[in-house]
Design a protein around this motif. Structure first.
Motif, PDB file in Angstrom:
ATOM      1  N   GLU A 206     -13.333   0.649   1.243  1.00  0.00           N
ATOM      2  CA  GLU A 206     -12.580  -0.690   1.129  1.00  0.00           C
ATOM      3  C   GLU A 206     -13.497  -1.607   0.212  1.00  0.00           C
ATOM      4  O   GLU A 206     -14.849  -1.398   0.184  1.00  0.00           O
TER       5      GLU A 206
ATOM      6  N   THR B  32     -11.925 -11.564  -0.471  1.00  0.00           N
ATOM      7  CA  THR B  32     -10.599 -10.626  -0.833  1.00  0.00           C
ATOM      8  C   THR B  32     -11.054  -8.991  -0.531  1.00  0.00           C
ATOM      9  O   THR B  32     -12.253  -8.796  -1.061  1.00  0.00           O
TER      10      THR B  32
ATOM     11  N   THR C  63      -9.519  -4.910  -1.203  1.00  0.00           N
ATOM     12  CA  THR C  63      -8.416  -3.749  -1.269  1.00  0.00           C
ATOM     13  C   THR C  63      -8.860  -2.493  -0.685  1.00  0.00           C
ATOM     14  O   THR C  63      -9.998  -2.398  -0.313  1.00  0.00           O
ATOM     15  N   SER C  64      -7.840  -1.617  -0.158  1.00  0.00           N
ATOM     16  CA  SER C  64      -8.260  -0.395   0.312  1.00  0.00           C
ATOM     17  C   SER C  64      -7.036   0.559  -0.182  1.00  0.00           C
ATOM     18  O   SER C  64      -6.062   0.239  -0.876  1.00  0.00           O
ATOM     19  N   SER C  65      -7.032   1.874   0.373  1.00  0.00           N
ATOM     20  CA  SER C  65      -6.068   2.724   0.182  1.00  0.00           C
ATOM     21  C   SER C  65      -4.623   2.460   0.487  1.00  0.00           C
ATOM     22  O   SER C  65      -3.890   2.584   0.015  1.00  0.00           O
TER      23      SER C  65
ATOM     24  N   VAL D 227      -4.242  -1.103   1.238  1.00  0.00           N
ATOM     25  CA  VAL D 227      -3.963  -2.424   0.631  1.00  0.00           C
ATOM     26  C   VAL D 227      -4.193  -2.443  -0.621  1.00  0.00           C
ATOM     27  O   VAL D 227      -5.453  -2.764  -0.996  1.00  0.00           O
ATOM     28  N   THR D 228      -3.429  -2.430  -1.607  1.00  0.00           N
ATOM     29  CA  THR D 228      -3.464  -2.388  -2.857  1.00  0.00           C
ATOM     30  C   THR D 228      -3.650  -3.446  -3.737  1.00  0.00           C
ATOM     31  O   THR D 228      -4.078  -3.309  -4.978  1.00  0.00           O
ATOM     32  N   THR D 229      -3.478  -4.601  -3.226  1.00  0.00           N
ATOM     33  CA  THR D 229      -3.363  -5.712  -3.963  1.00  0.00           C
ATOM     34  C   THR D 229      -4.400  -6.735  -3.292  1.00  0.00           C
ATOM     35  O   THR D 229      -4.585  -6.648  -2.039  1.00  0.00           O
ATOM     36  N   ASP D 230      -5.153  -7.451  -4.215  1.00  0.00           N
ATOM     37  CA  ASP D 230      -6.162  -8.180  -3.366  1.00  0.00           C
ATOM     38  C   ASP D 230      -5.714  -9.212  -2.463  1.00  0.00           C
ATOM     39  O   ASP D 230      -4.817  -9.832  -2.299  1.00  0.00           O
ATOM     40  N   THR D 231      -6.102  -8.843  -1.157  1.00  0.00           N
ATOM     41  CA  THR D 231      -5.966  -9.510   0.251  1.00  0.00           C
ATOM     42  C   THR D 231      -7.072 -10.333   0.742  1.00  0.00           C
ATOM     43  O   THR D 231      -8.279  -9.691   0.795  1.00  0.00           O
TER      44      THR D 231
ATOM     45  N   SER E 290      -8.684  -3.467   6.666  1.00  0.00           N
ATOM     46  CA  SER E 290      -7.173  -3.312   6.522  1.00  0.00           C
ATOM     47  C   SER E 290      -6.538  -2.890   7.912  1.00  0.00           C
ATOM     48  O   SER E 290      -5.387  -3.165   8.160  1.00  0.00           O
TER      49      SER E 290
ATOM     50  N   ASN F 207      -5.251  -6.550   9.101  1.00  0.00           N
ATOM     51  CA  ASN F 207      -4.584  -7.043   8.048  1.00  0.00           C
ATOM     52  C   ASN F 207      -3.208  -7.896   8.775  1.00  0.00           C
ATOM     53  O   ASN F 207      -2.596  -6.988   9.639  1.00  0.00           O
TER      54      ASN F 207
END
Length: 266
Positions: free
Chosen positions: A61, A165, A167-169, A171-175, A230, A233
């Motif tokens: 991540e 923020t 991202t991960s595999s 979660v591809t948009t900044d979260t 993730s 999330n």
């Protein structure tokens, strides 16, 4: 006879020097001085930069950290002879905030001169202090409120506030993410850290040592216990960890977050 007299004079001279040195040493370790503890935040091997720095965990991540704050408390120093000094409790609560440079250095006053080998401190506010009630917190309650380190009086203090923020595999948009430790249900989540110094901190009336502590914030979720953001999330609310079964695991990680880089005796 002349040789005997010369030898006697030499022995007397050496004795005088040794006594003088001993007296000087005794004089050097009397009185009180100051000690500075500097907290230098990092992510792994890199100095921490807020907002823009991409930091990758062992879980793959990528985090951009916008805020890291934590409460340091209940400082205890150990001397070379094994005796300990507990810093006055009412003066022993501090907030370290990466965004506020002045908060990175904690100055301890009226420290008895001596050679110090260890430092112990708490992460958060101990339960005994919290149980004194709002009126028993002194000025620190206001400081914590102003710093955003209080959920509410009934809910208690935030011990660590870690936000940004990711991202991960999956979660591809900044979260956004928020990890806050503190009292939750029956878990108080206060913990203490003991660090052995790589060289003695020599507190003297004329020397103010500085203990340079590295705080590796990656360990909050990527220490002995691996926490994937993730997995936490919550969709539009982002990843939020403020309670539940993972918070004690994060609290356990905090013991591996801190290390001493070096001691300055200037």
């Amino acid at each position: 006879m002349k040789n005997i007299i010369n030898k006697a004079i030499a022995v007397l001279a050496i004795s005088t020097v040794l006594v003088g040195c001993s007296n000087n040493d005794d004089e050097a370790i009397t009185g009180t001085g100051k000690l500075v503890v500097e907290f230098d935040n990092a992510f792994g091997a890199n100095d921490l930069i807020l907002d823009t720095q991409a930091n990758t965990t062992s879980q793959g991540e990528v985090l951009k950290i916008s805020q890291i704050k934590y409460i340091i408390s209940n400082i205890v120093l150990t001397k070379a002879d094994g005796t300990t000094l507990t810093y006055p409790k009412n003066d022993s609560y501090f907030i370290v905030d990466e965004a506020t440079d002045d908060s990175h250095e904690i100055e301890l006053e009226n420290i008895p001169a001596g050679d110090y080998t260890k430092i112990k401190f708490g992460i958060g506010v101990d339960k005994a202090q919290w149980e004194l009630g709002a009126t028993g917190q002194g000025d620190f309650l206001t400081q914590a409120q102003d710093a955003g380190m209080l959920w509410s009086w009934s809910a208690g203090y935030k011990f660590v506030a870690f936000e940004g923020t990711f991202t991960s595999s999956s979660v591809t948009t900044d979260t956004s993410f928020m990890v806050h430790t503190g009292q939750t249900g029956t878990d108080y989540n206060y913990t203490e850290v003991t660090l052995t110094l790589p060289s003695n901190a020599l507190v003297r009336t004329t020397i103010t040592p500085e203990i340079h502590v590295i705080a590796d914030v990656s360990k909050i979720i990527d220490g002995t216990n691996k926490i994937k953001l993730s997995d936490n999330n919550m969709g539009g609310m982002g990843a939020m960890i403020m309670g539940g079964t993972q918070l004690p695991l994060i609290t356990a990680n905090l013991n591996g977050m801190f290390s001493v880089a070096h001691v300055h005796n200037d």
